[in-house]
Design an enzyme around this catalytic site. Structure first.
Site, short mmCIF file in Angstrom:
data_model
loop_
_atom_site.label_atom_id
_atom_site.label_comp_id
_atom_site.label_asym_id
_atom_site.label_seq_id
_atom_site.Cartn_x
_atom_site.Cartn_y
_atom_site.Cartn_z
N ALA A 1 47.14 19.16 104.21
CA ALA A 1 46.75 19.79 102.94
C ALA A 1 48.03 20.33 102.30
O ALA A 1 49.01 20.62 102.99
CB ALA A 1 45.77 20.92 103.21
N GLY B 1 45.48 18.28 107.80
CA GLY B 1 44.42 17.61 107.05
C GLY B 1 44.63 16.09 106.98
O GLY B 1 43.66 15.35 106.80
N GLU C 1 43.13 14.90 110.09
CA GLU C 1 41.68 15.11 109.99
C GLU C 1 41.02 14.04 109.12
O GLU C 1 39.91 13.59 109.40
CB GLU C 1 41.39 16.51 109.44
CG GLU C 1 41.79 17.58 110.45
CD GLU C 1 41.67 18.98 109.89
OE1 GLU C 1 42.36 19.28 108.90
OE2 GLU C 1 40.89 19.76 110.44
N GLU D 1 48.65 23.49 112.10
CA GLU D 1 48.21 24.64 111.30
C GLU D 1 48.55 25.98 111.94
O GLU D 1 48.81 26.96 111.24
CB GLU D 1 46.69 24.58 111.05
CG GLU D 1 46.26 23.52 110.05
CD GLU D 1 45.96 22.18 110.70
OE1 GLU D 1 46.39 21.95 111.87
OE2 GLU D 1 45.31 21.36 110.06
N1 CAA Z 1 52.27 20.56 101.75
C1 CAA Z 1 53.09 20.60 100.70
N2 CAA Z 1 54.29 19.97 100.66
C2 CAA Z 1 54.64 19.26 101.75
C3 CAA Z 1 53.83 19.18 102.89
C4 CAA Z 1 52.58 19.85 102.86
N3 CAA Z 1 51.70 19.80 103.88
N4 CAA Z 1 54.45 18.42 103.81
C5 CAA Z 1 55.62 18.03 103.26
N5 CAA Z 1 55.74 18.55 102.02
C6 CAA Z 1 56.85 18.37 101.08
C7 CAA Z 1 58.04 19.23 101.48
O1 CAA Z 1 57.86 20.55 101.03
C8 CAA Z 1 59.16 18.52 100.76
O2 CAA Z 1 59.12 18.85 99.40
P1 CAA Z 1 60.49 19.19 98.60
O3 CAA Z 1 61.25 17.89 98.65
O4 CAA Z 1 60.00 19.54 97.24
O5 CAA Z 1 61.15 20.27 99.36
C9 CAA Z 1 58.75 17.05 100.88
O6 CAA Z 1 57.34 17.04 101.14
C10 CAA Z 1 59.43 16.32 102.03
O7 CAA Z 1 59.21 17.08 103.23
P2 CAA Z 1 60.40 17.62 104.18
O8 CAA Z 1 61.65 17.80 103.40
O9 CAA Z 1 59.87 18.79 104.92
O10 CAA Z 1 60.53 16.34 105.14
P3 CAA Z 1 61.01 16.33 106.66
O11 CAA Z 1 61.17 14.90 107.01
O12 CAA Z 1 62.15 17.28 106.86
O13 CAA Z 1 59.77 16.96 107.48
C11 CAA Z 1 57.45 17.20 108.09
C12 CAA Z 1 58.55 16.28 107.52
C13 CAA Z 1 57.71 17.50 109.57
C14 CAA Z 1 56.13 16.45 107.94
C15 CAA Z 1 57.43 18.53 107.29
O14 CAA Z 1 57.40 18.23 105.90
C16 CAA Z 1 56.27 19.42 107.60
O15 CAA Z 1 56.26 20.09 108.61
N6 CAA Z 1 55.24 19.44 106.71
C17 CAA Z 1 54.09 20.30 106.87
C18 CAA Z 1 53.12 19.75 107.90
C19 CAA Z 1 51.95 20.70 108.07
O16 CAA Z 1 52.08 21.84 108.46
N7 CAA Z 1 50.73 20.19 107.77
C20 CAA Z 1 49.51 20.97 107.90
C21 CAA Z 1 49.19 21.57 106.57
S1 CAA Z 1 47.82 22.73 106.68
C22 CAA Z 1 46.43 21.79 106.66
O17 CAA Z 1 46.47 20.59 106.59
C23 CAA Z 1 45.14 22.56 106.72
C24 CAA Z 1 43.94 21.74 107.04
O18 CAA Z 1 43.46 21.73 108.13
C25 CAA Z 1 43.29 20.94 106.04
#
Ligand code: CAA
Length: 249
Positions: free
Chosen positions: A69, A112, A115, A135
């Protein structure tokens, strides 16, 4: 039939009877914000209602199926907002479709994103797939069915390990644990198209019944019971405030 255009997903027909829906928000690694999710949902429903479609594939990019998400979009939500709008309630879209859905997962399928993939009937993964429920690292828990679907699929202990540590697992470990099949030769989308074409070539009623035998079995049995005398008697007795006389027929 004119194919609708979507801002955040690409829709194509790689083979007769097969709809391919590609998540397309590459700059955010396909993080699912409200507009993106609406497009996914609308495109899936459109394919589901199209009589020429026999199976649907959902995929992302090489780098990410979906990174979860959209954290930036949800970070300032209050409890009242999340609760009142029933945030994420519409994420169950795949489970409500009649047509089979194959998730073709490359790269990150996190939170998500995982999921969403877990809602598909069949999950195919590229060797690059990275799956997890991170999460807990954000101070929350999975909100799209992850705790329940994972427990069902891989058992409570492994599900809790993923949910409570946020550890991300690779394709091989995921396959060993029972989350789908890894496609080691060629592209995971090409393999998904093959499987989808095969499904699309079968009789639709049997395919639909095969899918329904899972989640919707209960409801269909419920419907079937309306053909019994016991149902008529049981409900009539209730309405007439008397004891039911069961004939077991
Ligand atoms: N939400 C919003 N933006 C996201 C995102 C997310 N879940 N995942 C990645 N992005 C964005 C980053 O912020 C970044 O944007 P900018 O270029 O504007 O800074 C872009 O995508 C590229 O990401 P990274 O620079 O972080 O890329 P990376 O290769 O260094 O890392 C990653 C990749 C490990 C996937 C890392 O992006 C990450 O940890 N993302 C979050 C993953 C996460 O926590 N997901 C769970 C979300 S909560 C949820 O989903 C709730 C639910 O149950 C429904």
């Amino acid at each position: 039939r004119v194919q609708r255009e979507y801002a955040n997903v690409l829709v194509s027909r790689p083979s007769p009877g097969v709809a391919l829906i590609t998540l397309n928000r590459p700059k955010a690694l396909n993080a699912l914000n409200a507009a993106h999710f609406q497009d996914i949902s609308d495109a899936m429903k459109e394919a589901d209602e199209d009589a020429s479609v026999g199976a649907i594939i959902l995929t992302g990019s090489e780098r990410a199926f979906a990174a979860g998400a959209d954290i930036k979009e949800m970070k300032d939500k209050s409890f009242a907002e999340a609760y009142t709008a029933n945030f994420l309630a519409d994420w169950e879209v795949i489970t409500k479709l009649k047509k089979p859905v194959i998730a073709a997962v490359s790269g990150y399928a996190l939170g998500g994103g995982l999921e969403l993939a877990l809602q598909a009937d069949i999950l195919l993964a590229a060797p690059s797939a990275q799956l997890g429920q991170p999460e807990v690292n954000l101070g929350v828990i999975p909100g799209g069915g992850g705790t329940q679907r994972l427990a069902h699929l891989i058992g409570k202990s492994r599900a809790m390990e993923l949910v409570l540590t946020g550890r991300i697992i690779g394709a091989d470990e995921a396959e060993r644990w029972g989350i789908g099949r890894v496609v080691r030769e060629g592209s995971v989308v090409d393999e998904a198209v093959k499987v989808a074409s095969d499904i699309a070539s079968k009789g639709r009623i049997a395919v639909n019944a095969g899918k329904e035998a899972g989640l919707r079995f209960e409801k269909r049995l419920f419907h079937a019971l309306f053909s019994t005398k016991d149902q008529k008697e049981g409900m009539a007795a209730f309405a007439e405030k008397r004891r039911a006389e069961w004939t077991h027929s």
